[in-house]
Design an enzyme around this catalytic site. Structure first.
Site, PDB file in Angstrom:
ATOM      1  CE1 TYR A  66      -4.716  -1.341  -0.336  1.00  0.00           C
ATOM      2  CE2 TYR A  66      -2.706  -3.499   1.182  1.00  0.00           C
ATOM      3  CZ  TYR A  66      -3.982  -2.397   0.315  1.00  0.00           C
ATOM      4  OH  TYR A  66      -4.974  -3.706  -0.425  1.00  0.00           O
ATOM      5  NE  ARG A 116      -2.297  -0.049  -6.071  1.00  0.00           N
ATOM      6  CZ  ARG A 116      -4.136  -0.198  -6.037  1.00  0.00           C
ATOM      7  NH1 ARG A 116      -4.118  -0.244  -5.358  1.00  0.00           N
ATOM      8  NH2 ARG A 116      -4.115   0.151  -7.643  1.00  0.00           N
ATOM      9  CG  ASN A 157     -11.374   3.666  -8.921  1.00  0.00           C
ATOM     10  OD1 ASN A 157     -11.523   2.845  -9.014  1.00  0.00           O
ATOM     11  ND2 ASN A 157     -11.505   4.306  -9.798  1.00  0.00           N
ATOM     12  CG  ASP A 217      -8.096   6.920  -8.315  1.00  0.00           C
ATOM     13  OD1 ASP A 217      -8.670   8.144  -8.050  1.00  0.00           O
ATOM     14  OD2 ASP A 217      -7.254   6.140  -8.317  1.00  0.00           O
ATOM     15  CG  HIS A 241     -13.623  -0.958  -2.453  1.00  0.00           C
ATOM     16  ND1 HIS A 241     -14.475  -1.592  -3.761  1.00  0.00           N
ATOM     17  CD2 HIS A 241     -15.593  -0.754  -2.092  1.00  0.00           C
ATOM     18  CE1 HIS A 241     -14.935  -2.117  -3.602  1.00  0.00           C
ATOM     19  NE2 HIS A 241     -15.815  -2.298  -2.542  1.00  0.00           N
ATOM     20  CB  CYS A 280      -5.593   5.036  14.890  1.00  0.00           C
ATOM     21  SG  CYS A 280      -4.455   4.482  16.104  1.00  0.00           S
ATOM     22  CG  ASN A 307     -16.602  -1.375 -18.419  1.00  0.00           C
ATOM     23  OD1 ASN A 307     -15.600  -0.519 -17.602  1.00  0.00           O
ATOM     24  ND2 ASN A 307     -15.952  -2.704 -18.509  1.00  0.00           N
ATOM     25  CD  GLU A 325     -13.180  -5.586 -21.498  1.00  0.00           C
ATOM     26  OE1 GLU A 325     -11.718  -6.269 -22.682  1.00  0.00           O
ATOM     27  OE2 GLU A 325     -12.472  -6.338 -20.836  1.00  0.00           O
TER      28      GLU A 325
HETATM   29  P1  OAD Z   1     -11.405  -4.033 -12.018  1.00  0.00           P
HETATM   30  O1  OAD Z   1     -10.219  -4.086 -12.869  1.00  0.00           O
HETATM   31  O2  OAD Z   1     -11.616  -5.036 -11.571  1.00  0.00           O
HETATM   32  O3  OAD Z   1     -12.236  -3.586 -13.176  1.00  0.00           O
HETATM   33  C1  OAD Z   1     -11.814  -2.826 -15.093  1.00  0.00           C
HETATM   34  C2  OAD Z   1     -12.570  -2.214 -15.535  1.00  0.00           C
HETATM   35  O4  OAD Z   1     -12.347  -1.212 -16.306  1.00  0.00           O
HETATM   36  C3  OAD Z   1     -12.406  -4.164 -16.499  1.00  0.00           C
HETATM   37  O5  OAD Z   1     -14.662  -3.875 -16.939  1.00  0.00           O
HETATM   38  C4  OAD Z   1     -12.158  -3.086 -17.730  1.00  0.00           C
HETATM   39  O6  OAD Z   1     -12.693  -3.771 -19.075  1.00  0.00           O
HETATM   40  C5  OAD Z   1     -12.268  -1.282 -17.892  1.00  0.00           C
HETATM   41  N1  OAD Z   1     -11.380  -0.558 -18.669  1.00  0.00           N
HETATM   42  C6  OAD Z   1      -9.638  -1.182 -18.053  1.00  0.00           C
HETATM   43  N2  OAD Z   1      -9.909   0.496 -18.697  1.00  0.00           N
HETATM   44  C7  OAD Z   1     -10.795   1.218 -19.141  1.00  0.00           C
HETATM   45  C8  OAD Z   1     -10.657   2.294 -20.317  1.00  0.00           C
HETATM   46  N3  OAD Z   1      -9.684   3.320 -20.692  1.00  0.00           N
HETATM   47  N4  OAD Z   1     -12.648   2.825 -19.796  1.00  0.00           N
HETATM   48  C9  OAD Z   1     -13.276   2.229 -19.771  1.00  0.00           C
HETATM   49  N5  OAD Z   1     -13.351   1.654 -19.156  1.00  0.00           N
HETATM   50  C10 OAD Z   1     -12.040   0.376 -18.544  1.00  0.00           C
HETATM   51  O7  OAD Z   1     -11.685  -3.082 -11.504  1.00  0.00           O
HETATM   52  P2  OAD Z   1     -12.930  -3.011  -9.940  1.00  0.00           P
HETATM   53  O8  OAD Z   1     -14.023  -2.550 -11.043  1.00  0.00           O
HETATM   54  O9  OAD Z   1     -12.987  -1.118 -10.002  1.00  0.00           O
HETATM   55  O10 OAD Z   1     -11.359  -3.877  -4.089  1.00  0.00           O
HETATM   56  O11 OAD Z   1     -13.142  -4.099  -9.807  1.00  0.00           O
HETATM   57  C11 OAD Z   1     -13.595  -3.878  -7.929  1.00  0.00           C
HETATM   58  C12 OAD Z   1     -12.888  -3.994  -7.267  1.00  0.00           C
HETATM   59  O12 OAD Z   1     -11.566  -5.125  -7.244  1.00  0.00           O
HETATM   60  C13 OAD Z   1     -11.714  -2.828  -6.461  1.00  0.00           C
HETATM   61  O13 OAD Z   1     -12.446  -1.701  -5.800  1.00  0.00           O
HETATM   62  C14 OAD Z   1     -10.947  -3.611  -5.844  1.00  0.00           C
HETATM   63  C15 OAD Z   1     -10.760  -4.464  -6.404  1.00  0.00           C
HETATM   64  O14 OAD Z   1     -10.231  -6.124  -6.317  1.00  0.00           O
HETATM   65  C16 OAD Z   1     -10.836  -3.629  -3.284  1.00  0.00           C
HETATM   66  O15 OAD Z   1      -9.870  -3.745  -3.069  1.00  0.00           O
HETATM   67  C17 OAD Z   1     -11.756  -3.761  -2.595  1.00  0.00           C
END
Ligand code: OAD
Length: 236
Positions: free
Chosen positions: A59, A62, A95, A97, A112, A120, A204, A206
């Site tokens: 972390y 990141r 996210n 960030d 998240h 703490c 998205n 895709e």
């Molecule tokens: P993922 O990595 O699972 O999914 C990212 C999504 O963004 C995918 O469907 C990609 O197709 C899409 N993507 C990638 N580049 C893109 C772009 N330039 N424009 C539009 N879409 C794009 O990430 P999350 O769905 O955010 O949780 O993941 C959900 C959670 O899983 C996160 O918050 C984290 C992770 O484990 C925790 O850590 C609790």
């Protein structure tokens, strides 16, 4: 007539895809974070208990990296919508960030958690944190060396679920941007919204795992499809 022209109250869910073009790795795309690290090693309370150094180092890296990134056109467009929309608007982000905020968005809920807080575990106070935690610094509030990343790990409850469901209940439109639909409860919001009679739109790269649940889906890079949707919504 598109589905969003009559909308007043909007809930937007964002995921890693919205920050991908800022240079922040997604989780599940090829080369994503969960290909390089096992969730069980770095993103669970058990991992932290077993090997805190490994988790804190992950972390810390990141937290440092996100501070070198800049918001992209998708964050900017959502910030503009947040400023100019005259109905209710809530950006629920998975996210950790701060790119929505740095683009100027105000109504952002980090379900998240956030890299830029330390939590703490001794006194339960959260403090803004931009440095490292690996050296076990004292909590600014109680002085105990008991800080952990304020990030929700697998097996922990996401933040502010009540506020999210309250917003969904009064929404006309639910928009999911840049998320794979793999992680619950966020992945279930589209079905919750549908059950509440809320219209649903996916933006998205895709089709996501839950793409078929949406009334409408538009696919392409967030930096393009989000600004054009916002332009449409705000009337050009
Ligand atoms: P993922 O990595 O699972 O999914 C990212 C999504 O963004 C995918 O469907 C990609 O197709 C899409 N993507 C990638 N580049 C893109 C772009 N330039 N424009 C539009 N879409 C794009 O990430 P999350 O769905 O955010 O949780 O993941 C959900 C959670 O899983 C996160 O918050 C984290 C992770 O484990 C925790 O850590 C609790």
């Amino acid at each position: 007539m598109t589905i969003m022209t009559g909308s007043r109250n909007i809930v937007i869910l964002t995921g890693a895809g919205v920050s991908a073009e800022s240079g922040i790795d997604t989780f599940r795309d090829a080369g994503g974070l969960w290909e390089k690290h096992r969730v069980e090693d770095v993103a669970t309370p058990e991992a932290f208990a077993r090997d805190p150094e490994l988790v804190l180092r992950f972390y810390d890296m990141r937290r440092k990296a996100i501070q070198t990134k800049q918001p992209n056109a998708a964050h900017e467009a959502l910030a503009r919508l947040d400023r100019e929309w005259d109905g209710d608007l809530l950006i629920v982000t998975q996210n950790v960030d701060d790119l929505h905020e740095r683009a100027g968005a105000r109504n952002v809920l980090h379900m998240h958690g956030t890299h830029l807080n330390a939590w703490c575990t001794a006194c339960d106070v959260r403090s803004r944190w931009t440095g490292t935690l690996i050296e076990r610094p004292p909590c600014p509030d109680c002085g105990e060396p008991a800080l952990r990343p304020d990030v929700v790990w697998f097996g922990e409850m996401p933040y502010e679920m009540e506020r999210i469901y309250t917003a969904l209940r009064s929404a006309d439109l639910f928009v999911s941007i840049g998320t794979s639909g793999a992680v619950y409860p966020a992945a279930g919001f589209v079905r919750d919204a549908r059950n509440l009679g809320v219209e649903t739109l996916e933006l998205n790269l895709e089709p996501s795992q839950g793409s078929h649940w949406f009334d409408e889906a538009r696919h392409g890079p967030a930096s393009q499809i989000v600004p054009s949707w916002v332009d449409e919504l705000l009337g050009g």
